[in-house]
Design a protein around this motif. Structure first.
Motif, PDB file in Angstrom:
ATOM      1  N   VAL A   1      33.523  14.522  67.261  1.00  0.00           N
ATOM      2  CA  VAL A   1      33.504  15.412  67.720  1.00  0.00           C
ATOM      3  C   VAL A   1      34.790  16.167  69.044  1.00  0.00           C
ATOM      4  O   VAL A   1      35.272  15.189  70.186  1.00  0.00           O
ATOM      5  CB  VAL A   1      32.367  15.646  69.391  1.00  0.00           C
TER       6      VAL A   1
ATOM      7  N   LEU B   1      35.411  19.176  73.049  1.00  0.00           N
ATOM      8  CA  LEU B   1      34.246  20.142  74.177  1.00  0.00           C
ATOM      9  C   LEU B   1      33.933  18.806  75.292  1.00  0.00           C
ATOM     10  O   LEU B   1      33.118  18.498  75.134  1.00  0.00           O
ATOM     11  CB  LEU B   1      32.982  20.077  72.556  1.00  0.00           C
TER      12      LEU B   1
ATOM     13  N   PRO C   1      27.755  29.713  70.184  1.00  0.00           N
ATOM     14  CA  PRO C   1      28.480  30.745  68.950  1.00  0.00           C
ATOM     15  C   PRO C   1      27.936  29.396  67.593  1.00  0.00           C
ATOM     16  O   PRO C   1      28.082  28.543  68.300  1.00  0.00           O
ATOM     17  CB  PRO C   1      29.498  31.519  68.576  1.00  0.00           C
ATOM     18  N   PRO C   2      27.774  30.316  66.553  1.00  0.00           N
ATOM     19  CA  PRO C   2      26.968  29.531  65.388  1.00  0.00           C
ATOM     20  C   PRO C   2      28.551  28.752  65.205  1.00  0.00           C
ATOM     21  O   PRO C   2      29.631  28.652  65.621  1.00  0.00           O
ATOM     22  CB  PRO C   2      27.301  30.063  64.207  1.00  0.00           C
ATOM     23  N   GLY C   3      28.298  27.058  64.637  1.00  0.00           N
ATOM     24  CA  GLY C   3      29.706  26.515  64.109  1.00  0.00           C
ATOM     25  C   GLY C   3      30.380  26.220  65.145  1.00  0.00           C
ATOM     26  O   GLY C   3      31.554  24.899  64.784  1.00  0.00           O
ATOM     27  N   THR C   4      30.050  25.809  66.557  1.00  0.00           N
ATOM     28  CA  THR C   4      30.734  25.217  67.396  1.00  0.00           C
ATOM     29  C   THR C   4      30.265  23.792  67.427  1.00  0.00           C
ATOM     30  O   THR C   4      31.170  23.332  68.000  1.00  0.00           O
ATOM     31  CB  THR C   4      30.332  26.171  68.924  1.00  0.00           C
ATOM     32  N   GLY C   5      29.673  23.084  66.608  1.00  0.00           N
ATOM     33  CA  GLY C   5      29.441  21.879  67.160  1.00  0.00           C
ATOM     34  C   GLY C   5      28.011  21.124  67.679  1.00  0.00           C
ATOM     35  O   GLY C   5      28.180  19.987  68.258  1.00  0.00           O
ATOM     36  N   LYS C   6      26.980  22.304  67.488  1.00  0.00           N
ATOM     37  CA  LYS C   6      25.972  21.693  69.094  1.00  0.00           C
ATOM     38  C   LYS C   6      25.397  20.102  67.777  1.00  0.00           C
ATOM     39  O   LYS C   6      24.990  19.683  68.387  1.00  0.00           O
ATOM     40  CB  LYS C   6      25.187  23.107  68.513  1.00  0.00           C
ATOM     41  N   THR C   7      24.782  20.564  66.122  1.00  0.00           N
ATOM     42  CA  THR C   7      24.477  19.665  65.253  1.00  0.00           C
ATOM     43  C   THR C   7      25.271  18.511  65.418  1.00  0.00           C
ATOM     44  O   THR C   7      25.062  17.414  65.591  1.00  0.00           O
ATOM     45  CB  THR C   7      24.486  19.862  64.111  1.00  0.00           C
ATOM     46  N   LEU C   8      26.541  18.702  65.682  1.00  0.00           N
ATOM     47  CA  LEU C   8      27.433  17.669  65.793  1.00  0.00           C
ATOM     48  C   LEU C   8      27.398  16.661  66.798  1.00  0.00           C
ATOM     49  O   LEU C   8      27.431  15.915  66.606  1.00  0.00           O
ATOM     50  CB  LEU C   8      28.572  18.273  65.501  1.00  0.00           C
TER      51      LEU C   8
ATOM     52  N   ASN D   1      21.746  30.627  70.033  1.00  0.00           N
ATOM     53  CA  ASN D   1      23.684  31.178  69.919  1.00  0.00           C
ATOM     54  C   ASN D   1      22.648  31.849  70.926  1.00  0.00           C
ATOM     55  O   ASN D   1      23.819  32.618  71.294  1.00  0.00           O
ATOM     56  CB  ASN D   1      23.473  31.893  68.511  1.00  0.00           C
TER      57      ASN D   1
ATOM     58  N   ILE E   1      40.751  19.855  66.788  1.00  0.00           N
ATOM     59  CA  ILE E   1      39.607  19.782  65.870  1.00  0.00           C
ATOM     60  C   ILE E   1      40.161  19.602  64.161  1.00  0.00           C
ATOM     61  O   ILE E   1      40.200  18.926  63.842  1.00  0.00           O
ATOM     62  CB  ILE E   1      38.558  20.716  66.246  1.00  0.00           C
TER      63      ILE E   1
ATOM     64  N   GLY F   1      34.390  25.526  65.378  1.00  0.00           N
ATOM     65  CA  GLY F   1      35.613  24.204  64.680  1.00  0.00           C
ATOM     66  C   GLY F   1      34.623  24.386  63.155  1.00  0.00           C
ATOM     67  O   GLY F   1      35.467  23.538  62.571  1.00  0.00           O
ATOM     68  N   ALA F   2      33.509  24.964  63.042  1.00  0.00           N
ATOM     69  CA  ALA F   2      33.085  24.887  61.310  1.00  0.00           C
ATOM     70  C   ALA F   2      34.344  25.595  60.567  1.00  0.00           C
ATOM     71  O   ALA F   2      34.965  24.891  59.562  1.00  0.00           O
ATOM     72  CB  ALA F   2      32.061  25.731  61.520  1.00  0.00           C
TER      73      ALA F   2
HETATM   74  P1  ATP Z   1      24.662  26.726  63.933  1.00  0.00           P
HETATM   75  O1  ATP Z   1      24.627  27.185  65.095  1.00  0.00           O
HETATM   76  O2  ATP Z   1      24.981  27.525  63.440  1.00  0.00           O
HETATM   77  O3  ATP Z   1      23.644  25.222  63.853  1.00  0.00           O
HETATM   78  P2  ATP Z   1      26.605  24.617  65.186  1.00  0.00           P
HETATM   79  O4  ATP Z   1      26.713  24.802  66.555  1.00  0.00           O
HETATM   80  O5  ATP Z   1      25.078  23.926  65.155  1.00  0.00           O
HETATM   81  O6  ATP Z   1      26.276  25.462  64.077  1.00  0.00           O
HETATM   82  P3  ATP Z   1      27.494  22.460  63.867  1.00  0.00           P
HETATM   83  O7  ATP Z   1      27.249  22.724  61.974  1.00  0.00           O
HETATM   84  O8  ATP Z   1      27.727  21.409  64.103  1.00  0.00           O
HETATM   85  O9  ATP Z   1      27.407  23.630  64.360  1.00  0.00           O
HETATM   86  O10 ATP Z   1      29.200  22.455  63.382  1.00  0.00           O
HETATM   87  C1  ATP Z   1      28.560  22.643  61.656  1.00  0.00           C
HETATM   88  C2  ATP Z   1      30.693  21.318  60.682  1.00  0.00           C
HETATM   89  O11 ATP Z   1      31.704  22.747  61.896  1.00  0.00           O
HETATM   90  C3  ATP Z   1      30.241  19.973  61.610  1.00  0.00           C
HETATM   91  O12 ATP Z   1      29.885  18.973  60.651  1.00  0.00           O
HETATM   92  C4  ATP Z   1      32.174  19.799  61.570  1.00  0.00           C
HETATM   93  O13 ATP Z   1      32.684  19.486  60.801  1.00  0.00           O
HETATM   94  C5  ATP Z   1      32.232  21.473  62.343  1.00  0.00           C
HETATM   95  N1  ATP Z   1      33.178  21.739  64.189  1.00  0.00           N
HETATM   96  C6  ATP Z   1      31.863  21.709  64.461  1.00  0.00           C
HETATM   97  N2  ATP Z   1      32.603  21.565  65.149  1.00  0.00           N
HETATM   98  C7  ATP Z   1      33.347  21.208  65.682  1.00  0.00           C
HETATM   99  C8  ATP Z   1      34.229  20.201  66.639  1.00  0.00           C
HETATM  100  N3  ATP Z   1      33.842  20.711  67.900  1.00  0.00           N
HETATM  101  N4  ATP Z   1      35.177  18.946  66.497  1.00  0.00           N
HETATM  102  C9  ATP Z   1      34.467  19.178  65.111  1.00  0.00           C
HETATM  103  N5  ATP Z   1      34.402  19.284  64.579  1.00  0.00           N
HETATM  104  C10 ATP Z   1      33.420  20.443  64.700  1.00  0.00           C
END
Ligand code: ATP
Length: 477
Positions: free
Chosen positions: A33, A36, A72-79, A175, A207, A235-236
């Motif tokens: 990660v 962040l 926002p979507p794709g910023t790494g919340k699930t990660l 989000n 990243i 990040g995504a």
């Molecule tokens: P959503 O709101 O759409 O669910 P999210 O915030 O949960 O999105 P993730 O699913 O965690 O986003 O991110 C998707 C992928 O993008 C991660 O599996 C990773 O490969 C990459 N990614 C996103 N943020 C980061 C980060 N801060 N560092 C490294 N990789 C990242």
């Protein structure tokens, strides 16, 4: 008839499936990660708690059980949630809230029960609920189904039912924090809210570092320059660029990835995001000066509203923002302090005017705040030249048309004078304004220490401390 009953039976008793479980061996480490740091700092104690709850229990500390990650979507919340589980050696139970909202009455609630039941059985565990807004959006009455209501209630019941020492942490992701039902955010529920923001320049470089790890890179690769060209991307999307670059290189039969592979990949990914806000270089300059205007003015007006952070990384509808945090909690403010605050609100627009000779539509939110404050000063606080001994709201007592005109004039005068003063101060302190704007264009985010360094030697020009205690009356109607 039989068929009907059978059909009904099948419909009302669908199988309640267990949540998808990813165990602690899920290959995500804390180092995966990137960028962040603030969110990671805030969440580190969760790992400590899951590893050694006694350490906190002995001290009588209540570790938050519900944590909401928003951004926002794709910023790494699930990660981030996966990395916490992985580091803490906890099981990871993930479910998207949209999967709870079914047309079958009660199924969503049953799924939630099952999810928590499994997590408790397998503690230490993290329950991760993605897209929380699907069940947790504010109950507006329109479009909110009974099923969503039941599901939300069940979620609240589960959150309330936690024992203090139970090693289960619930993490929700959304989000749109502002749309969530207030009941979800009460103490004891999702009462810790952590922003997972779009990355700044250093974050994007980190990243890219994570996602090029293990990829053979040519010597000339400059991740900093790629990061510079990807302002606004998450990040995504950056992961996507690294992956596309490897595909381009593979297609061409190369042994290593070159800078031009990244350039091509960037073009492709950015082109695919055309509706998204990716600022032009000119817009970045305007936003940098706009935010620098707020930051310089906060400094010039003294300690009233110190700047905690200023950035040109967009968030929500804002293209950049200056985060001011009051140095102390205050309930009383003087007229002069409010006048200073008006200058801070209007300094973004003033900076645009000073530097570019024209203004943009980017100041709408600032203007709204300034207008509201000036209105309150005149209408509610008796802080105008028109009346200092009473309010001037028309709902209190009838105001003559003439008085209303004076009142409106006073409101406009306050903002106009603040704007003129902001222009004067920024012209006078142009070198400081340039320094901050250029630093923002270079680094995108500046924290309070970096700002203090850049503003060293720039003396505050606040009038608020000089005139505290005096009331300036020019005319009362
Ligand atoms: P959503 O709101 O759409 O669910 P999210 O915030 O949960 O999105 P993730 O699913 O965690 O986003 O991110 C998707 C992928 O993008 C991660 O599996 C990773 O490969 C990459 N990614 C996103 N943020 C980061 C980060 N801060 N560092 C490294 N990789 C990242």
């Amino acid at each position: 008839m039989m068929v009907y009953i059978l059909w009904r039976t099948l419909q009302v008793m669908p199988r309640v499936t267990a949540a998808k479980t990813i165990t602690a061996s899920a290959n995500v480490s804390w180092d995966d990660v990137a960028g962040l740091d603030e969110a990671k700092d805030e969440l580190h104690e969760v790992i400590d708690f899951l590893r050694d709850p006694e350490r906190f229990g002995r001290l009588g500390a209540r570790v938050p059980k519900g944590i909401l990650l928003y951004g926002p979507p794709g910023t790494g919340k699930t990660l981030l949630a996966k990395a916490i589980a992985s580091e803490a050696g906890a099981k990871f139970f993930a479910q998207s809230a949209s999967a709870f909202v079914e047309m079958f009455a009660g199924l969503g609630a049953a799924r939630i029960r099952k999810l928590f039941e499994e997590a408790r059985k397998n503690a230490p565990a993290i329950v991760f609920i993605d897209e929380l807004d699907a069940v947790g959006a504010q109950r507006t009455g329109h479009g909110f189904s009974r099923e969503q209501d039941q599901t939300l209630n069940q979620l609240l019941v589960e959150l309330d039912g936690f024992e203090a020492r139970e090693q289960v942490i619930v993490m929700g992701a959304s989000n749109r924090l502002q749309d969530l039902d207030i009941a979800l955010l009460r103490p004891g529920r999702f009462d810790r809210q952590v922003l997972v923001a779009a990355p700044d320049l250093a974050g994007r470089e980190a990243i890219l570092g994570v996602h090029t790890r293990g990829k053979p890179l040519a010597e000339e690769i400059d991740l900093r320059s790629i990061a510079r060209q990807t302002a606004g991307l998450t990040g995504a999307e950056l992961e996507n660029i690294a992956n596309e670059a490897a595909i381009f290189a593979g297609r061409k039969g190369q042994k290593v990835l070159h800078q031009h592979d990244f350039e091509e990949a960037m073009e492709r990914v950015v082109a695919g995001l055309q509706q998204r806000k990716v600022m032009t270089e000119k817009e970045r300059r305007i936003v940098a000066y706009h935010e620098a205007g707020h930051a310089v003015m906060s400094h010039l007006t003294g300690d009233l509203l110190p700047v905690h952070k200023v950035t040109i990384v967009s968030r929500g509808s804002a293209l950049g923002y200056t985060l001011n945090l009051p140095s102390e909690e205050r309930y009383l403010h003087t007229t002069e302090e409010f006048e200073d605050l008006l200058k801070v609100f209007l300094a973004g627009r003033a900076a645009e005017q000073v530097v570019f000779g024209r203004i943009t539509n980017g100041a709408a939110n600032d203007l709204e705040k300034a207008t509201e404050l000036a209105r309150a000063m005149v209408f509610d606080y008796g802080m105008s030249n028109a009346a200092v001994s009473r309010t001037m709201r028309a709902d209190n007592y009838a105001l003559s048309e003439e008085t209303k005109a004076i009142r409106d004039h006073e409101q406009a005068r306050l903002t106009d004078e603040a704007f003129a003063e902001a222009l004067r101060l920024l012209v006078k302190h142009r070198p400081s304004l340039d320094r901050i704007a250029l630093a923002l264009l270079d680094k995108e985010t500046l924290d309070k220490d970096e700002l203090a360094e850049l503003l060293e030697g720039t003396e505050a020009e606040s009038r608020s401390s000089e005139t505290v205690g005096t009331v300036r009356v020019v005319a009362a109607d």
